[in-house]
Write a protein that holds these residues in place. Structure first.
Motif, mmCIF file in Angstrom:
data_model
loop_
_atom_site.group_PDB
_atom_site.id
_atom_site.type_symbol
_atom_site.label_atom_id
_atom_site.label_comp_id
_atom_site.label_asym_id
_atom_site.label_seq_id
_atom_site.Cartn_x
_atom_site.Cartn_y
_atom_site.Cartn_z
ATOM 1 N N LYS A 170 -4.386 9.026 0.669
ATOM 2 C CA LYS A 170 -4.541 10.413 -0.112
ATOM 3 C C LYS A 170 -4.939 11.435 0.796
ATOM 4 O O LYS A 170 -4.413 12.632 0.859
ATOM 5 N N LEU B 69 1.183 2.623 -3.535
ATOM 6 C CA LEU B 69 0.044 3.157 -4.590
ATOM 7 C C LEU B 69 0.210 4.557 -5.068
ATOM 8 O O LEU B 69 0.515 5.418 -4.119
ATOM 9 N N SER C 298 -6.176 6.632 -8.921
ATOM 10 C CA SER C 298 -7.594 6.168 -8.551
ATOM 11 C C SER C 298 -8.153 4.857 -9.484
ATOM 12 O O SER C 298 -8.466 4.084 -8.789
ATOM 13 N N TYR D 250 0.694 -1.225 -0.036
ATOM 14 C CA TYR D 250 -0.039 0.025 0.014
ATOM 15 C C TYR D 250 0.882 1.274 -0.051
ATOM 16 O O TYR D 250 0.312 2.149 -0.322
ATOM 17 N N TRP E 46 -6.193 3.570 -0.632
ATOM 18 C CA TRP E 46 -5.746 4.689 -1.354
ATOM 19 C C TRP E 46 -6.217 5.913 -0.867
ATOM 20 O O TRP E 46 -5.644 7.045 -0.724
ATOM 21 N N LEU F 178 -6.533 1.739 -9.596
ATOM 22 C CA LEU F 178 -6.830 0.717 -8.242
ATOM 23 C C LEU F 178 -8.008 -0.032 -8.190
ATOM 24 O O LEU F 178 -8.084 -0.820 -7.523
#
Length: 45
Positions: free
Chosen positions: A34, A11, A16, A8, A30, A19
């Protein structure tokens, strides 16, 4: 069916849509990453 482990920490913050292939768990991770990243950026200003 074996599940693949996802790192993770790697990422992409701006990726997005990519994903979605990883599934809901990766997408949730994610979003959390973020939010944390944007919070840190705002604190630095």
């Amino acid at each position: 069916m074996d599940r693949k482990k996802i790192d993770y920490k790697k990422l992409p913050i701006n990726g997005s849509l990519a994903l979605l292939a990883y599934g809901d768990l990766a997408f949730t991770a994610w979003r959390k990453l973020k939010v944390e990243t944007r919070k840190k950026e705002n604190e630095e200003k």
